[in-house]
Design a protein around this motif. Structure first.
Motif, PDB file in Angstrom:
ATOM      1  N   ALA A 197      14.182 -21.087   0.566  1.00  0.00           N
ATOM      2  CA  ALA A 197      13.596 -19.754   0.447  1.00  0.00           C
ATOM      3  C   ALA A 197      14.551 -18.750  -0.187  1.00  0.00           C
ATOM      4  N   CYS A 198      15.849 -19.056  -0.150  1.00  0.00           N
ATOM      5  CA  CYS A 198      16.858 -18.075  -0.587  1.00  0.00           C
ATOM      6  C   CYS A 198      17.693 -18.511  -1.783  1.00  0.00           C
ATOM      7  N   LYS A 199      17.595 -19.777  -2.175  1.00  0.00           N
ATOM      8  CA  LYS A 199      18.466 -20.283  -3.248  1.00  0.00           C
ATOM      9  C   LYS A 199      18.283 -19.543  -4.564  1.00  0.00           C
ATOM     10  N   ASP A 200      17.078 -19.054  -4.819  1.00  0.00           N
ATOM     11  CA  ASP A 200      16.842 -18.376  -6.097  1.00  0.00           C
ATOM     12  C   ASP A 200      16.974 -16.857  -5.978  1.00  0.00           C
ATOM     13  N   LEU A 201      17.467 -16.374  -4.833  1.00  0.00           N
ATOM     14  CA  LEU A 201      17.551 -14.925  -4.631  1.00  0.00           C
ATOM     15  C   LEU A 201      18.522 -14.271  -5.615  1.00  0.00           C
ATOM     16  N   GLU A 202      19.759 -14.770  -5.674  1.00  0.00           N
ATOM     17  CA  GLU A 202      20.727 -14.163  -6.596  1.00  0.00           C
ATOM     18  C   GLU A 202      20.334 -14.349  -8.067  1.00  0.00           C
ATOM     19  N   PRO A 203      19.865 -15.545  -8.474  1.00  0.00           N
ATOM     20  CA  PRO A 203      19.391 -15.662  -9.856  1.00  0.00           C
ATOM     21  C   PRO A 203      18.264 -14.686 -10.184  1.00  0.00           C
ATOM     22  N   ARG A 204      17.349 -14.467  -9.235  1.00  0.00           N
ATOM     23  CA  ARG A 204      16.251 -13.524  -9.476  1.00  0.00           C
ATOM     24  C   ARG A 204      16.774 -12.098  -9.547  1.00  0.00           C
ATOM     25  N   MET A 205      17.716 -11.770  -8.683  1.00  0.00           N
ATOM     26  CA  MET A 205      18.341 -10.443  -8.734  1.00  0.00           C
ATOM     27  C   MET A 205      18.973 -10.202 -10.102  1.00  0.00           C
ATOM     28  N   ALA A 206      19.675 -11.223 -10.606  1.00  0.00           N
ATOM     29  CA  ALA A 206      20.336 -11.117 -11.906  1.00  0.00           C
ATOM     30  C   ALA A 206      19.322 -10.992 -13.032  1.00  0.00           C
ATOM     31  N   ALA A 207      18.224 -11.728 -12.929  1.00  0.00           N
ATOM     32  CA  ALA A 207      17.183 -11.671 -13.956  1.00  0.00           C
ATOM     33  C   ALA A 207      16.557 -10.275 -14.016  1.00  0.00           C
ATOM     34  N   LEU A 208      16.323  -9.674 -12.869  1.00  0.00           N
ATOM     35  CA  LEU A 208      15.745  -8.332 -12.827  1.00  0.00           C
ATOM     36  C   LEU A 208      16.713  -7.295 -13.393  1.00  0.00           C
ATOM     37  N   GLN A 209      18.006  -7.567 -13.237  1.00  0.00           N
ATOM     38  CA  GLN A 209      18.999  -6.682 -13.847  1.00  0.00           C
ATOM     39  C   GLN A 209      18.969  -6.847 -15.370  1.00  0.00           C
ATOM     40  N   HIS A 234       0.849  -1.204   0.000  1.00  0.00           N
ATOM     41  CA  HIS A 234       0.000   0.000   0.000  1.00  0.00           C
ATOM     42  C   HIS A 234       0.876   1.243   0.000  1.00  0.00           C
ATOM     43  N   ILE A 235       1.695   1.336  -1.042  1.00  0.00           N
ATOM     44  CA  ILE A 235       2.646   2.434  -1.201  1.00  0.00           C
ATOM     45  C   ILE A 235       2.626   2.814  -2.685  1.00  0.00           C
ATOM     46  N   GLU A 236       2.616   4.110  -2.962  1.00  0.00           N
ATOM     47  CA  GLU A 236       2.623   4.569  -4.348  1.00  0.00           C
ATOM     48  C   GLU A 236       3.961   4.271  -5.017  1.00  0.00           C
ATOM     49  N   ASP A 237       3.940   4.204  -6.353  1.00  0.00           N
ATOM     50  CA  ASP A 237       5.182   4.035  -7.110  1.00  0.00           C
ATOM     51  C   ASP A 237       6.145   5.192  -6.802  1.00  0.00           C
ATOM     52  N   ASP A 238       7.436   4.894  -6.872  1.00  0.00           N
ATOM     53  CA  ASP A 238       8.481   5.935  -6.791  1.00  0.00           C
ATOM     54  C   ASP A 238       8.361   6.806  -5.543  1.00  0.00           C
ATOM     55  N   THR A 239       8.038   6.205  -4.408  1.00  0.00           N
ATOM     56  CA  THR A 239       7.852   6.973  -3.165  1.00  0.00           C
ATOM     57  C   THR A 239       9.171   7.219  -2.438  1.00  0.00           C
ATOM     58  N   TYR A 240      10.059   6.234  -2.444  1.00  0.00           N
ATOM     59  CA  TYR A 240      11.254   6.306  -1.603  1.00  0.00           C
ATOM     60  C   TYR A 240      12.541   6.497  -2.406  1.00  0.00           C
ATOM     61  N   ASP A 241      13.515   7.118  -1.736  1.00  0.00           N
ATOM     62  CA  ASP A 241      14.856   7.272  -2.316  1.00  0.00           C
ATOM     63  C   ASP A 241      15.703   6.035  -2.071  1.00  0.00           C
ATOM     64  N   ALA A 242      15.349   5.267  -1.042  1.00  0.00           N
ATOM     65  CA  ALA A 242      16.141   4.076  -0.713  1.00  0.00           C
ATOM     66  C   ALA A 242      15.330   3.124   0.145  1.00  0.00           C
ATOM     67  N   ILE A 243      15.738   1.865   0.104  1.00  0.00           N
ATOM     68  CA  ILE A 243      15.184   0.821   0.971  1.00  0.00           C
ATOM     69  C   ILE A 243      16.338   0.167   1.715  1.00  0.00           C
ATOM     70  N   SER A 244      16.119  -0.070   2.999  1.00  0.00           N
ATOM     71  CA  SER A 244      17.076  -0.831   3.812  1.00  0.00           C
ATOM     72  C   SER A 244      16.383  -2.087   4.313  1.00  0.00           C
ATOM     73  N   GLY A 245      17.148  -3.155   4.469  1.00  0.00           N
ATOM     74  CA  GLY A 245      16.571  -4.390   4.989  1.00  0.00           C
ATOM     75  C   GLY A 245      17.646  -5.350   5.440  1.00  0.00           C
ATOM     76  N   SER A 246      17.531  -5.826   6.665  1.00  0.00           N
ATOM     77  CA  SER A 246      18.501  -6.794   7.192  1.00  0.00           C
ATOM     78  C   SER A 246      17.760  -7.971   7.812  1.00  0.00           C
ATOM     79  N   GLY A 247      18.124  -9.179   7.384  1.00  0.00           N
ATOM     80  CA  GLY A 247      17.559 -10.378   7.991  1.00  0.00           C
ATOM     81  C   GLY A 247      16.193 -10.782   7.463  1.00  0.00           C
ATOM     82  N   LEU A 248      15.760 -10.186   6.361  1.00  0.00           N
ATOM     83  CA  LEU A 248      14.415 -10.506   5.874  1.00  0.00           C
ATOM     84  C   LEU A 248      14.342 -11.818   5.117  1.00  0.00           C
ATOM     85  N   PHE A 249      15.432 -12.219   4.445  1.00  0.00           N
ATOM     86  CA  PHE A 249      15.392 -13.428   3.626  1.00  0.00           C
ATOM     87  C   PHE A 249      15.811 -14.655   4.433  1.00  0.00           C
ATOM     88  N   CYS A 250      14.859 -15.530   4.724  1.00  0.00           N
ATOM     89  CA  CYS A 250      15.132 -16.819   5.363  1.00  0.00           C
ATOM     90  C   CYS A 250      13.822 -17.601   5.389  1.00  0.00           C
TER      91      CYS A 250
END
Length: 224
Positions: free
Chosen positions: A182-194, A130-146
């Motif tokens: 839950a995390c094995k496809d994280l880097e491949p997905r990151m690369a795909a989005l790039q 529930h956030i509009e597009d292009d709202t933030y300048d940055a996102i931080s996140g630690s420990g979310l992927f597991c």
């Protein structure tokens, strides 16, 4: 007696390591994870102090380093928990911070830190935030992927709410990139989005002592 030895080892395991293993164990379900945080919220900061859990400090430092002298940026701290990352960002001079987490109990603790402006109770996934597009300048996140927490299916939503040229900085236990379903496809997905032209990697760093002795991995991406 091997049973006695095992019991002794379990008894000797520090409470913070026991809780981290419990809440991130393989196969844990989201409801069970939220129940654990409900009971752990008030003790979380005591159990996972800055020495036991360096992820928030590393994420804040990586964002600050990449942003240079800029501090007038709006940051969404995802899977904010009790606000450890927000506190570290605040120490470095960032003041326009919002917190997002799926656990109301953790957010209630985060509110007491007085570092966030807005609080969003939501789960990170493919669901539209529930956030509009292009709202933030940055996102931080630690420990979310597991396990039982967040997977790579949230990345498009993170990209959507960050302005072009904005940054996304995410940290996790490095071993999970290889060992967690839950995390094995994280880097491949990151690369795909790039490859799709949605963002580009700025940096990836592996560092020691991320959380209760585990190595960490921290990624910084720029939204295109």
């Amino acid at each position: 007696d091997p049973k006695v030895t095992l019991t002794s080892k379990m008894a000797a395991e520090p409470v913070e390591e026991k809780m981290v293993r419990k809440v991130t164990r393989k196969g844990i379900q989201t409801d069970e994870m939220l129940d654990i945080y409900k009971t752990w919220a008030k003790e979380y900061d005591k159990d996972l102090n800055a020495e036991e859990y360096t992820g928030p400090r590393k994420v804040a430092a990586a964002l600050a380093r990449t942003l240079g002298d800029r501090r007038d940026v709006r940051i969404l701290d995802v899977a904010a928990g009790t606000g450890l990352c927000g506190q570290e960002l605040s120490k470095l001079g960032f003041t326009d911070l919002d917190a997002l987490d799926a656990s109301q109990d953790m957010l209630d603790v985060a509110k007491t830190k007085n570092v966030y402006k807005n609080f969003l109770k939501d789960f990170l996934g493919p669901n539209r935030l529930h956030i509009e597009d292009d709202t933030y300048d940055a996102i931080s996140g630690s420990g979310l992927f597991c396990d039982g927490h967040v997977t790579s299916d949230c990345l498009e939503q993170l990209i959507r709410v960050v302005k072009p040229g904005g940054l996304i900085c995410l940290a996790l236990r490095e071993e999970l990139l290889r060992t967690s379903e839950a995390c094995k496809d994280l880097e491949p997905r990151m690369a795909a989005l790039q490859s799709e032209g949605l963002w580009e990697r700025v940096s990836k760093e592996i560092f020691p002592s991320y959380c209760v002795g585990f190595e960490g991995a921290i990624f910084v991406y720029k939204v295109l």
